[in-house]
Design a protein around this motif. Structure first.
Motif, PDB file in Angstrom:
ATOM      1  N   UNK A 116      49.554  31.983  42.298  1.00 32.22           N
ATOM      2  CA  UNK A 116      48.175  31.487  42.376  1.00 32.22           C
ATOM      3  C   UNK A 116      47.868  30.951  43.768  1.00 32.22           C
ATOM      4  N   UNK A 117      48.869  30.273  44.350  1.00 31.74           N
ATOM      5  CA  UNK A 117      48.638  29.689  45.658  1.00 31.74           C
ATOM      6  C   UNK A 117      48.431  30.778  46.708  1.00 31.74           C
ATOM      7  N   UNK A 120      45.081  32.447  46.401  1.00 35.54           N
ATOM      8  CA  UNK A 120      43.901  31.593  46.589  1.00 35.54           C
ATOM      9  C   UNK A 120      43.042  32.056  47.771  1.00 35.54           C
ATOM     10  N   UNK A 121      43.691  32.324  48.923  1.00 38.95           N
ATOM     11  CA  UNK A 121      42.955  32.765  50.111  1.00 38.95           C
ATOM     12  C   UNK A 121      42.234  34.086  49.881  1.00 38.95           C
ATOM     13  N   UNK A 123      41.302  35.442  47.151  1.00 37.11           N
ATOM     14  CA  UNK A 123      40.204  35.251  46.200  1.00 37.11           C
ATOM     15  C   UNK A 123      38.981  34.686  46.917  1.00 37.11           C
ATOM     16  N   UNK A 129      40.331  39.388  41.034  1.00 36.26           N
ATOM     17  CA  UNK A 129      41.604  38.774  40.628  1.00 36.26           C
ATOM     18  C   UNK A 129      42.762  39.765  40.757  1.00 36.26           C
ATOM     19  N   UNK A 133      45.880  39.365  43.328  1.00 31.19           N
ATOM     20  CA  UNK A 133      47.260  39.262  42.847  1.00 31.19           C
ATOM     21  C   UNK A 133      48.117  40.322  43.525  1.00 31.19           C
ATOM     22  N   UNK A 168      50.994  32.171  52.051  1.00 30.46           N
ATOM     23  CA  UNK A 168      49.595  31.870  51.739  1.00 30.46           C
ATOM     24  C   UNK A 168      48.700  32.147  52.944  1.00 30.46           C
TER      25      UNK A 168
ATOM     26  N   UNK B 136      46.945  25.418  31.598  1.00 34.21           N
ATOM     27  CA  UNK B 136      46.470  26.750  31.220  1.00 34.21           C
ATOM     28  C   UNK B 136      45.889  26.728  29.812  1.00 34.21           C
ATOM     29  N   UNK B 214      41.788  28.060  54.149  1.00 33.15           N
ATOM     30  CA  UNK B 214      41.960  29.297  53.396  1.00 33.15           C
ATOM     31  C   UNK B 214      40.665  29.706  52.714  1.00 33.15           C
ATOM     32  N   UNK B 215      39.567  29.240  53.263  1.00 34.09           N
ATOM     33  CA  UNK B 215      38.275  29.739  52.812  1.00 34.09           C
ATOM     34  C   UNK B 215      37.745  29.080  51.556  1.00 34.09           C
ATOM     35  N   UNK B 216      38.242  27.882  51.230  1.00 29.68           N
ATOM     36  CA  UNK B 216      37.750  27.196  50.032  1.00 29.68           C
ATOM     37  C   UNK B 216      36.286  26.828  50.207  1.00 29.68           C
ATOM     38  N   UNK B 221      39.837  28.969  41.447  1.00 28.82           N
ATOM     39  CA  UNK B 221      40.198  30.180  40.712  1.00 28.82           C
ATOM     40  C   UNK B 221      41.432  29.866  39.893  1.00 28.82           C
ATOM     41  N   UNK B 223      44.109  31.724  37.609  1.00 33.19           N
ATOM     42  CA  UNK B 223      44.576  33.008  37.090  1.00 33.19           C
ATOM     43  C   UNK B 223      45.349  32.715  35.813  1.00 33.19           C
TER      44      UNK B 223
END
Lengths: 266, 256
Positions: A116-117, A120-121, A123, A129, A133, A168, B136, B214-216, B221, B223
């Protein structure tokens, strides 16, 4: 100083025919009225691996933060990828192409799992998704970390955390890498692994490190930040020819067993 | 240096670990509901026995369970001590002029049994779960994403903060600090807490910086890898039926 710089740049342009990825002119930053650095000028070209050296507190990390727009400079201009950067919006575009590896990987890894980490970028760059991935998995595989995808980030060791943090950053396909003390706090094996991967990367880099051995392996150019000024530095190595004593450390049991004789003591 | 963990590492059987985390969460919710509906002593004892059975079946570590139960029992002691004297009803016995009522004693017992049953079941069903899995499960059940992210961030950074706290404590000890009941101790703890707050603040700023790098842009998100299988339906149905048994006993024996 300024004219010298321009002349230098002209030389570079004719020499490489590439245009600068990153151009910094007259950059100044002050923290609570106390100037950290001023009149910083430099350029970064494709293939450049620029070592940024300087004493503790000289403002090296701050300069990196200013470059990606996390800290606001008091004066000067930053031109990245041919675009003049002013304001958060332009820096948001810059951050897509300029990856910063933080000193403390705990700051960088905030998602529950490694996959997920790393995803993240991508996404945030607008990938779906599945695409994100896939991208994350490719990146992890290229760093030899594929088996870590499902791991929980806070259960990783320091070396693993640093490799995942690098993943990442790389997952966003940056063109410039800013590395803030990349080998800080790593043991010898983890450091070696990280350096090997970093050496193999094609990106232009700015590397902040106190470790001469690290800089020697990664950098091909150097600048030094001291008393608030950035100056070009020369990296060179020369053979030392002097007799000296080494400190040898052996387990005392081995010494008692006579394993380390006098002939070994050069 | 001890490290901090929200999870007590359970030796859970593999079939149980393979279940959808939502099944475990929902089972715990139904157990709690059943406990809340019970007010008769014997069915409650049956429910507590059920919770104990779950704990044994799911292979929990007793040392940890007891440690966590003790923290809860501290609160329960107060309830058991005060309820008999504060609930009005038929007097049973008197201490120092204060009368304890039958109804009060019964009520205290009911709360004691109910509380212990719920805590035991929660520890067995949810406490043994990886906290991330719980996140989750919450997301999978439609809990607002912001709350889930808050939970995930807490899970992620509580250990980091704990380590920071431990480092500060060690540094204090290394300079011969011994806690006592004096002004110096309180001031030092004040400094420790203040420092911890400042460092957390700075870390939060660095994390937010790293996220922006990182573009937040405000969108999280998740998954979510939870998948509901037929066995989850089966297990949940079985669990709910099991948890309803004491309730049916109460209805049959004592009415609503």
């Amino acid at each position: 100083m300024v004219s010298e710089n321009i002349k230098q740049r002209d030389d570079r342009v004719t020499e490489t025919s590439h245009s600068a990825l990153l151009k910094v002119a007259g950059l100044g930053f002050a923290y609570a009225q106390k100037p950290v650095f001023s009149e910083v000028n430099f350029e970064l070209y494709p293939g450049d691996r620029l070592a940024l050296i300087g004493a503790n507190g000289a403002g090296k990390s701050t300069l990196l933060r200013v470059l990606v727009g996390l800290a606001k400079p008091n004066s000067g201009s930053i031109t990245a990828f041919g675009q003049h950067c002013v304001g958060e919006e332009s820096f948001q575009r810059v951050r897509q192409r300029m990856g910063l590896l933080f000193q403390d990987s705990d700051d960088q890894l905030f998602c529950p799992t490694v996959l997920e980490d790393v995803a993240f970028g991508p996404l945030n760059q607008g990938l779906t998704a599945e695409q994100a991935i896939a991208k994350a998995q490719t990146t992890l595989t290229s760093l030899g970390m594929a088996q870590f995808a499902e791991r929980i980030t806070y259960r990783l060791s320091g070396g693993e955390k640093r490799m995942v943090a690098l993943a990442t950053v790389l997952a966003m396909s940056p063109e410039i890498l800013l590395l803030d003390e990349p080998t800080n706090g790593l043991d010898a094996a983890a450091e070696e692994r990280l350096l090997q991967h970093l050496q193999a990367l094609p990106q232009a880099m700015i590397i902040v490190s106190h470790d001469r051995a690290v800089l020697e392996r990664l950098a091909n150019r150097a600048v030094i930040l001291q008393s608030g000024q950035l100056d070009a530095a020369v990296m060179h190595r020369h053979p030392h020819q002097h007799a000296h004593e080494h400190l040898h450390v052996h387990p005392s049991s081995e010494v008692e067993a006579g394993k380390h004789g006098a002939k070994e003591h050069h | 240096m001890t490290s901090f963990s929200l999870q007590h590492q359970a030796l859970e059987p593999s079939w149980f670990a393979a279940l959808d985390p939502r099944t475990r969460l929902l089972a715990a919710v139904f157990f709690t509901l059943s406990a809340l509906c019970l007010s008769a002593l014997w069915p409650l004892i049956a429910l507590l026995a059920l919770a104990l059975l779950l704990t044994i079946l799911l292979g929990c570590q007793w040392r940890l369970i007891i440690k966590r139960l003790l923290a809860f029992e501290g609160f329960m002691v107060l309830v058991v001590l005060f309820l008999p004297f504060t609930v009005a009803g038929k007097p049973w016995f008197a201490i120092a002029g204060m009368e304890a009522s039958y109804q009060g004693v019964i009520q205290a017992l009911v709360i004691l049994l109910r509380g212990n049953a719920v805590v035991l079941a929660l520890l067995a069903l949810v406490g043994s779960m990886e906290p991330v899995k719980l996140g989750y499960a919450l997301a999978g059940l439609g809990i607002p994403e912001k709350l889930v992210q808050l939970f995930m961030m807490t899970v992620r950074y509580i250990g980091v903060l704990f380590d920071e706290h431990q480092r500060l404590r060690t540094a204090m000890k290394a300079r011969a600090f011994v806690a006592g009941s004096n002004w110096h101790t309180w001031r030092s703890y004040g400094h420790l807490l203040g420092m911890l707050l400042v460092r957390s603040m700075e870390r939060a700023q660095r994390i937010s910086g790293a996220m922006r790098c990182r573009g937040f842009n405000g969108k999280f998100h998740l998954l979510t890898p939870v998948k509901w299988h037929r066995r989850d339906t089966a297990v949940l149905t079985l669990a709910v039926l099991l948890f309803l048994l004491p309730l049916e006993w109460q209805w049959w024996q004592y009415g609503f």
